[in-house]
Scaffold this motif. Structure first.
Motif, mmCIF file in Angstrom:
data_model
loop_
_atom_site.group_PDB
_atom_site.id
_atom_site.type_symbol
_atom_site.label_atom_id
_atom_site.label_comp_id
_atom_site.label_asym_id
_atom_site.label_seq_id
_atom_site.Cartn_x
_atom_site.Cartn_y
_atom_site.Cartn_z
ATOM 1 N N LEU A 37 31.735 66.920 -95.902
ATOM 2 C CA LEU A 37 30.858 68.055 -95.631
ATOM 3 C C LEU A 37 30.679 68.193 -94.127
ATOM 4 N N THR A 38 30.730 69.415 -93.617
ATOM 5 C CA THR A 38 30.424 69.660 -92.212
ATOM 6 C C THR A 38 29.552 70.896 -92.080
ATOM 7 N N PHE A 39 28.696 70.848 -91.088
ATOM 8 C CA PHE A 39 27.876 71.997 -90.701
ATOM 9 C C PHE A 39 28.148 72.285 -89.239
ATOM 10 N N ARG A 40 28.665 73.466 -88.979
ATOM 11 C CA ARG A 40 28.934 73.907 -87.607
ATOM 12 C C ARG A 40 27.879 74.934 -87.230
ATOM 13 N N THR A 41 27.134 74.648 -86.185
ATOM 14 C CA THR A 41 26.048 75.527 -85.786
ATOM 15 C C THR A 41 26.590 76.858 -85.272
ATOM 16 N N PRO A 42 25.766 77.892 -85.213
ATOM 17 C CA PRO A 42 26.202 79.129 -84.543
ATOM 18 C C PRO A 42 26.611 78.840 -83.106
ATOM 19 N N ARG A 43 27.610 79.549 -82.629
ATOM 20 C CA ARG A 43 28.022 79.404 -81.240
ATOM 21 C C ARG A 43 27.130 80.277 -80.374
ATOM 22 N N PHE A 44 26.590 79.676 -79.325
ATOM 23 C CA PHE A 44 25.663 80.377 -78.442
ATOM 24 C C PHE A 44 26.319 80.655 -77.097
ATOM 25 N N VAL A 63 28.679 70.181 -84.163
ATOM 26 C CA VAL A 63 29.242 69.923 -85.480
ATOM 27 C C VAL A 63 28.629 68.642 -86.018
ATOM 28 N N ILE A 64 28.128 68.685 -87.246
ATOM 29 C CA ILE A 64 27.558 67.519 -87.925
ATOM 30 C C ILE A 64 28.293 67.349 -89.246
ATOM 31 N N GLY A 65 28.709 66.123 -89.572
ATOM 32 C CA GLY A 65 29.490 65.939 -90.780
ATOM 33 C C GLY A 65 29.277 64.592 -91.436
ATOM 34 N N LEU A 66 29.743 64.488 -92.674
ATOM 35 C CA LEU A 66 29.742 63.225 -93.416
ATOM 36 C C LEU A 66 30.998 63.123 -94.254
ATOM 37 N N ARG A 121 31.999 52.893 -97.657
ATOM 38 C CA ARG A 121 32.297 54.143 -98.359
ATOM 39 C C ARG A 121 31.531 55.349 -97.817
ATOM 40 N N PHE A 122 30.868 55.191 -96.690
ATOM 41 C CA PHE A 122 30.038 56.295 -96.197
ATOM 42 C C PHE A 122 30.107 56.360 -94.683
ATOM 43 N N ARG A 123 30.294 57.567 -94.161
ATOM 44 C CA ARG A 123 30.392 57.782 -92.722
ATOM 45 C C ARG A 123 29.667 59.066 -92.337
ATOM 46 N N ILE A 124 29.075 59.076 -91.169
ATOM 47 C CA ILE A 124 28.443 60.272 -90.616
ATOM 48 C C ILE A 124 28.875 60.412 -89.156
ATOM 49 N N GLY A 125 28.740 61.618 -88.616
ATOM 50 C CA GLY A 125 29.129 61.823 -87.231
ATOM 51 C C GLY A 125 28.628 63.150 -86.688
ATOM 52 N N ALA A 126 28.722 63.307 -85.377
ATOM 53 C CA ALA A 126 28.269 64.532 -84.711
ATOM 54 C C ALA A 126 29.085 64.752 -83.443
ATOM 55 N N THR A 127 29.291 66.027 -83.114
ATOM 56 C CA THR A 127 29.990 66.428 -81.891
ATOM 57 C C THR A 127 29.171 67.512 -81.198
#
Length: 474
Positions: free
Chosen positions: A262-269, A247-250, A194-200
């Motif tokens: 939920l996702t957190f997308r960092t500022p684009r540099f 991108v980091i999400g769950l 029931r739980f997943r995490i990931g990153a790009t």
């Protein structure tokens, strides 16, 4: 009608008057405005980047599990057990834009002439190409290419007539290309059913090309005593930007069949930029007394390279309900990003939020039907260059996805290969403002002509798009 005249040099010395010099300063200011920001609107994702996103209006943060999860929420990859390969294309995209009073001319008698800008652009482009593979222990890897922003524009406006004893011909044409690519690897992990995490981690590349040409010709007086003022501007701008974002999400099924995303997308540099531009400007005033003026200027000085943040962080939260017996899901989500105005840059982004809602429903054993609604609001604070837009889009999407399994032999690793095809359509209605060019001909009888940038409100845009997605699961 005043005949356009090419600037000519003569034996006598031409004087550079303050009026002529001030006109060139205005020309440089307009060109700088064009170079500062793209002429397209600052919308985030004009293209759906996966089959699920195309069907459900982009509301895939909580339960998205196709290759689009690499871009939207990499946590969804943790639930994928089969190798996936997907190609998505904007099969036919049409952008209809109408800007009333896009160009106006203020005349010597106090009246105003106006022209409407209308444009219908057709685009065909690949929007995503991605592959994922399950490597065991709940871990799935992926890599993909995505094109969330792409635009081509070719706008022109012209005004021609007579008023206040002045015959005039004023024209402007702007065309260009803008696109942004994201490419990189992703990982999704499911430590619990029931739980997943990931990153790009994305590398980003942006390209912008703009060309602007403007002509103003105004003739005043009688046939025997005419003052003819001509001004031309030619501007070319190229910009390549290299940078990155993450991108980091769950995804969490906190109640049976109810999923939180939920996702957190960092500022684009921006790490590196290549920017080239040139400005060619000339003006010519012919007076009946022979007191003529001529000015020519060429500027190809490079602009300072951009570094650091060019887009703010973004937070997205979604809730989805998975229908029993794998009959599909319904989902809703909202994202928010703060404003951004780094010191020493021309970037000025306002805080914005967007909402999306959609459903992906199984209507037959191998057929899914989707429908969704979405908003795509512009993050620009104001328009500052012609033909820049500030448009908030609100739209709907619908389509179908069907699967065709092919059974494999006994010695194969998988029991079957499944081919999928997605066909979707998307319509967006946009309202907002657009930049306006104002030709100032009030002092044309004395040889003074100029222009400035204004704003037109209550602009209406329409965007029609067809989505074609193909996938393979094995």
């Amino acid at each position: 009608m005043a005949r356009r005249r090419e600037p000519q040099t003569s034996g006598r010395e031409r004087r550079r008057s303050p009026a002529c010099l001030s006109g060139l300063v205005v020309a440089c200011a307009l060109a700088a405005g064009l170079a500062a920001r793209p002429a397209a609107a600052g919308n985030r994702e004009t293209n759906p980047l996966s089959n699920e996103a195309a069907l459900a209006g982009g509301a895939v943060t909580a339960l998205g599990r196709d290759t689009g999860a690499i871009y939207y929420n990499p946590a969804g990859l943790g639930a994928v057990r089969r190798t996936q390969f997907n190609l998505s294309t904007q099969a036919a995209q049409f952008r209809a834009r109408i800007v009333p009073y896009a160009a106006v001319a203020d005349l010597p008698n106090g009246s105003r002439d106006a022209a409407t800008l209308s444009s219908l652009q057709g685009l065909v482009m690949p929007s995503s190409l991605a592959v994922t593979r399950h490597v065991g222990r709940g871990v799935t890897l992926g890599v993909g290419y995505f094109a969330p922003d792409y635009d081509y524009y070719d706008y022109s406006a012209s005004l021609r007539g007579a008023g206040g004893g002045t015959e005039y011909d004023a024209r402007i044409q702007v065309d260009g290309w803008i696109y942004r690519y994201h490419a990189g690897p992703a990982i999704g992990w499911q430590p619990h059913p029931r739980f997943r995490i990931g990153a790009t981690l994305f590398g980003t590349y942006g390209w912008q090309r703009e060309e602007m040409r403007m002509w103003i010709d105004a003739a005043s007086g009688t046939a025997d005593a005419r003052t003819d003022a001509t001004r031309t501007v030619d501007f070319d701008n190229k910009r390549s930007i290299f940078g990155g974002e993450a991108v980091i999400g769950l995804q969490w099924e906190f109640v049976k069949n109810v999923h939180l995303g939920l996702t957190f997308r960092t500022p684009r540099f921006v790490a590196f930029e290549v920017h080239r531009s040139y400005l060619l400007s000339s003006s010519n005033i012919d007076r009946p007394n022979g007191d003529d003026e001529y000015k020519f200027e060429f500027d190809d000085s490079p602009s300072p390279s951009r570094r650091g943040r060019v887009a703010p962080m973004r937070l997205t939260m979604g809730i989805a309900y998975a229908l029993p017996k794998r009959r599909g899901w319904v989902s809703g989500e909202m994202d928010f990003s703060p404003g951004l105005r780094p010191k020493g840059t021309d970037i000025n982004i306002r805080p914005i939020w967007n909402v999306r809602a959609g459903a992906r429903l199984r209507t037959a054993e191998r057929l899914y039907f989707g429908i969704g609604v979405f908003s795509d609001r512009d993050d620009q604070v104001h328009t500052s260059a012609f033909p820049q837009f500030r448009i908030n889009y609100y739209g709907v999407t619908t389509g179908v996805e069907f699967f065709s399994p092919v059974r494999l032999g006994k010695g194969e690793r998988a029991r079957s290969i499944v081919f999928s095809t997605c066909l979707a359509v998307r319509y967006s209605y946009g309202r907002g403002s657009a930049a306006q060019i104002i030709f100032d001909l009030r002092d044309a009888p004395s040889g003074r002509v100029g222009y400035e940038i204004g704003t037109v409100d209550r602009v209406a845009f329409h965007l029609f798009a067809g989505h074609l997605g193909m996938g393979t699961y094995f």
